[in-house]
Design a protein around this motif. Structure first.
Motif, PDB file in Angstrom:
ATOM      1  N   GLU A  24      -2.161 -11.192 -20.001  1.00 51.83           N
ATOM      2  CA  GLU A  24      -2.331 -12.345 -19.867  1.00 51.83           C
ATOM      3  C   GLU A  24      -1.257 -13.392 -20.577  1.00 51.83           C
ATOM      4  O   GLU A  24      -1.133 -14.391 -19.919  1.00 51.83           O
ATOM      5  CB  GLU A  24      -3.807 -12.419 -20.245  1.00 51.83           C
ATOM      6  CG  GLU A  24      -4.432 -13.795 -20.134  1.00 51.83           C
ATOM      7  CD  GLU A  24      -5.946 -14.083 -20.833  1.00 51.83           C
ATOM      8  OE1 GLU A  24      -6.196 -15.033 -21.096  1.00 51.83           O
ATOM      9  OE2 GLU A  24      -6.607 -12.751 -21.150  1.00 51.83           O
ATOM     10  N   LEU A  25      -1.231 -13.050 -21.764  1.00 53.01           N
ATOM     11  CA  LEU A  25      -0.370 -14.008 -22.516  1.00 53.01           C
ATOM     12  C   LEU A  25       1.035 -14.232 -22.052  1.00 53.01           C
ATOM     13  O   LEU A  25       1.341 -15.359 -21.609  1.00 53.01           O
ATOM     14  CB  LEU A  25      -0.077 -13.456 -24.042  1.00 53.01           C
ATOM     15  CG  LEU A  25       0.857 -14.314 -24.849  1.00 53.01           C
ATOM     16  CD1 LEU A  25       0.354 -15.559 -25.243  1.00 53.01           C
ATOM     17  CD2 LEU A  25       1.193 -13.409 -26.159  1.00 53.01           C
ATOM     18  N   PHE A  26       1.675 -13.063 -21.506  1.00 59.19           N
ATOM     19  CA  PHE A  26       3.071 -13.165 -20.891  1.00 59.19           C
ATOM     20  C   PHE A  26       3.021 -13.910 -19.533  1.00 59.19           C
ATOM     21  O   PHE A  26       3.771 -14.587 -19.235  1.00 59.19           O
ATOM     22  CB  PHE A  26       3.653 -11.922 -20.760  1.00 59.19           C
ATOM     23  CG  PHE A  26       4.200 -11.231 -22.253  1.00 59.19           C
ATOM     24  CD1 PHE A  26       5.165 -12.073 -22.849  1.00 59.19           C
ATOM     25  CD2 PHE A  26       3.544 -10.154 -22.702  1.00 59.19           C
ATOM     26  CE1 PHE A  26       5.384 -11.654 -24.046  1.00 59.19           C
ATOM     27  CE2 PHE A  26       4.098  -9.798 -23.777  1.00 59.19           C
ATOM     28  CZ  PHE A  26       5.104 -10.518 -24.629  1.00 59.19           C
ATOM     29  N   SER A  27       1.788 -13.856 -18.992  1.00 60.85           N
ATOM     30  CA  SER A  27       1.615 -14.556 -17.569  1.00 60.85           C
ATOM     31  C   SER A  27       1.662 -16.018 -18.054  1.00 60.85           C
ATOM     32  O   SER A  27       2.152 -17.087 -17.420  1.00 60.85           O
ATOM     33  CB  SER A  27       0.111 -14.176 -17.046  1.00 60.85           C
ATOM     34  OG  SER A  27       0.557 -12.926 -16.364  1.00 60.85           O
ATOM     35  N   PHE A  28       1.146 -16.465 -19.036  1.00 59.19           N
ATOM     36  CA  PHE A  28       0.656 -17.574 -19.398  1.00 59.19           C
ATOM     37  C   PHE A  28       2.192 -18.296 -20.195  1.00 59.19           C
ATOM     38  O   PHE A  28       2.476 -19.366 -19.684  1.00 59.19           O
ATOM     39  CB  PHE A  28      -0.256 -17.776 -20.614  1.00 59.19           C
ATOM     40  CG  PHE A  28      -0.384 -19.255 -21.264  1.00 59.19           C
ATOM     41  CD1 PHE A  28      -1.243 -20.368 -20.510  1.00 59.19           C
ATOM     42  CD2 PHE A  28       0.238 -19.711 -22.324  1.00 59.19           C
ATOM     43  CE1 PHE A  28      -1.285 -21.484 -21.244  1.00 59.19           C
ATOM     44  CE2 PHE A  28       0.157 -20.935 -22.851  1.00 59.19           C
ATOM     45  CZ  PHE A  28      -0.642 -21.839 -22.410  1.00 59.19           C
ATOM     46  N   LEU A  29       3.132 -17.517 -20.795  1.00 63.10           N
ATOM     47  CA  LEU A  29       4.081 -17.912 -21.474  1.00 63.10           C
ATOM     48  C   LEU A  29       5.197 -18.102 -20.259  1.00 63.10           C
ATOM     49  O   LEU A  29       6.123 -18.873 -20.503  1.00 63.10           O
ATOM     50  CB  LEU A  29       4.817 -17.040 -22.568  1.00 63.10           C
ATOM     51  CG  LEU A  29       3.938 -16.865 -23.617  1.00 63.10           C
ATOM     52  CD1 LEU A  29       4.368 -15.645 -24.576  1.00 63.10           C
ATOM     53  CD2 LEU A  29       3.892 -18.001 -24.393  1.00 63.10           C
ATOM     54  N   ASP A  30       5.140 -17.483 -18.981  1.00 61.63           N
ATOM     55  CA  ASP A  30       5.904 -17.656 -17.812  1.00 61.63           C
ATOM     56  C   ASP A  30       5.817 -19.034 -17.590  1.00 61.63           C
ATOM     57  O   ASP A  30       6.910 -19.555 -16.953  1.00 61.63           O
ATOM     58  CB  ASP A  30       5.643 -16.775 -16.693  1.00 61.63           C
ATOM     59  CG  ASP A  30       5.976 -15.199 -16.959  1.00 61.63           C
ATOM     60  OD1 ASP A  30       6.931 -14.814 -17.845  1.00 61.63           O
ATOM     61  OD2 ASP A  30       5.530 -14.248 -16.521  1.00 61.63           O
ATOM     62  N   LEU A  31       4.851 -19.667 -17.497  1.00 64.22           N
ATOM     63  CA  LEU A  31       4.654 -21.124 -17.223  1.00 64.22           C
ATOM     64  C   LEU A  31       5.558 -21.872 -18.399  1.00 64.22           C
ATOM     65  O   LEU A  31       5.865 -23.247 -17.619  1.00 64.22           O
ATOM     66  CB  LEU A  31       3.263 -21.607 -17.298  1.00 64.22           C
ATOM     67  CG  LEU A  31       2.294 -20.701 -16.551  1.00 64.22           C
ATOM     68  CD1 LEU A  31       0.763 -21.314 -16.788  1.00 64.22           C
ATOM     69  CD2 LEU A  31       2.582 -20.799 -15.124  1.00 64.22           C
ATOM     70  N   PHE A  32       5.972 -21.552 -19.368  1.00 65.48           N
ATOM     71  CA  PHE A  32       6.656 -22.475 -20.243  1.00 65.48           C
ATOM     72  C   PHE A  32       8.176 -22.503 -19.609  1.00 65.48           C
ATOM     73  O   PHE A  32       8.886 -23.548 -19.842  1.00 65.48           O
ATOM     74  CB  PHE A  32       6.786 -21.677 -21.510  1.00 65.48           C
ATOM     75  CG  PHE A  32       5.620 -21.907 -22.495  1.00 65.48           C
ATOM     76  CD1 PHE A  32       5.952 -22.106 -23.890  1.00 65.48           C
ATOM     77  CD2 PHE A  32       4.364 -22.146 -22.099  1.00 65.48           C
ATOM     78  CE1 PHE A  32       4.898 -22.470 -24.590  1.00 65.48           C
ATOM     79  CE2 PHE A  32       3.188 -22.266 -22.976  1.00 65.48           C
ATOM     80  CZ  PHE A  32       3.740 -22.347 -24.222  1.00 65.48           C
ATOM     81  N   GLU A  33       8.526 -21.460 -18.746  1.00 63.23           N
ATOM     82  CA  GLU A  33       9.845 -21.847 -18.038  1.00 63.23           C
ATOM     83  C   GLU A  33       9.973 -23.059 -17.190  1.00 63.23           C
ATOM     84  O   GLU A  33      10.935 -23.573 -17.114  1.00 63.23           O
ATOM     85  CB  GLU A  33      10.404 -20.548 -17.180  1.00 63.23           C
ATOM     86  CG  GLU A  33      10.381 -19.243 -17.917  1.00 63.23           C
ATOM     87  CD  GLU A  33      10.740 -18.035 -17.068  1.00 63.23           C
ATOM     88  OE1 GLU A  33      10.875 -18.439 -15.975  1.00 63.23           O
ATOM     89  OE2 GLU A  33      10.690 -16.985 -17.706  1.00 63.23           O
TER      90      GLU A  33
END
Length: 332
Positions: free
Chosen positions: A123-132
């Motif tokens: 879930e966290l890495f899916s959220f962090l993908d948005l940072f791109e």
């Protein structure tokens, strides 16, 4: 101080971009995140002052986080502005692939060590993908270090390295040093996250406590944070945050006494409850920062990534772990 308030619904509240100007130069301190509505906020704020992105001569970044540095690349592309940031954060604002890969690897290693369940990690890495999408354009950065003086926008800014929340976070003393830009070193409402906000920082709480002492010892008249309103009593605010961390450590000792050996995820669940989004790393990261501090002070042990008490909480001298007196001059 002339500040433009920028949108930010995800992090510590609305961001600030500060405008420094004289007849010959225009500078910004921080830029906000690379999102269309935030870009509009900044463009409109500059337009109200008779400027556009192409007029910016210098950008001073307090640290690399996207809500402070995201628009720097776009502004630099339009204006050719010089972008200053602490040397520790240069690779990230320049978007060096090796630096990004190393940070992600460290994220995954720490999350596993902290005991974060696999579904929460994903879930966290899916959220962090948005940072791109909001990191903006790469920056050609000019590195700075503690003590460097910058002449920008008709003002002199002296860099004061203030790690903890981020490895390269800097405060910038203004002219005679009575006031300073402080980024996220101290905030007027929230306490800056330590441990999860930048996993590159070793001994994060120890470093942050020294940062708080530096700010308190310099006894500024006023400071200008990266979020929300100016802080009129910055020494009191820094000491209040220090006291907050002392109280949090006491709660963590109580958790270990009640629960027995525990990993940072378990401790964070007792402190913060259910976590989602960026807090999946901020919560256990904060717990880890405190447990790590206790470990290095000999208060807790660690085996198989679980921390356990070596002494009763009532016997721990929290005053010595979180001193409010001036740090020794020999401290590094």
């Amino acid at each position: 101080m002339d500040r433009i308030t920028l949108g930010n619904d995800e992090f510590e509240g609305r961001n600030n971009a500060y405008v420094l100007e004289d007849d010959d130069a225009l500078a910004l301190v921080d830029t906000g995140v690379a999102m269309a509505d935030v870009r509009s906020d900044l463009e409109e704020g500059l337009a109200d002052r008779g400027y556009e992105f192409a007029d910016v001569d210098d950008i001073v970044l307090t640290h690399y986080h996207v809500d402070h540095a995201g628009l720097a690349g776009e502004i630099q592309a339009e204006s050719g502005a010089t972008v200053y940031v602490h040397e520790a954060d240069v690779p990230l604002v320049e978007q060096d692939p090796d630096a990004f890969e190393a940070r992600e690897r460290r994220h995954r290693e720490f999350l596993e060590q902290w005991g974060v369940p696999e579904d929460a990690r994903e879930e966290l890495f899916s959220f962090l993908d948005l940072f791109e999408e909001i990191e903006g354009e790469p920056v050609d950065a000019t590195p700075i270090a503690d003590g460097d003086a910058l002449e920008v926008g008709g003002r002199t800014l002296e860099a004061v390295h203030a790690p903890g929340h981020a490895a390269g976070l800097c405060c910038f003393e203004i002219d005679d040093g009575d006031e300073a830009f402080v980024g996220d070193a101290v905030l007027p409402v929230y306490t800056p996250n330590v441990g999860g906000a930048d996993v590159r920082v070793d001994r994060p709480l120890e470093k942050y406590l020294k940062t708080l002492r530096t700010i308190a010892d310099r006894d500024y008249d006023r400071v200008w944070p990266g979020h929300r309103a100016p802080i009129e009593e910055p020494t009191d605010r820094a000491l209040t945050i220090l006291e907050h961390h002392r109280e949090r450590t006491a709660k963590i000792l109580d958790v270990l006494e009640e629960h027995g050996p525990a990993d940072p995820w378990t401790v964070s669940a007792r402190l913060f409850g259910d976590l989602e989004g960026i807090h999946v790393i901020h919560g256990p990261g904060e717990a880890y920062a405190h447990l790590d501090h206790l470990y290095h002070e000999g208060v807790v042990g660690c085996e198989d990534d679980e921390y356990c008490l070596r002494t009763k909480p009532a016997d721990v001298d929290l005053e010595s772990l979180f001193p409010t007196a001036t740090w020794p001059e020999t401290a590094e």
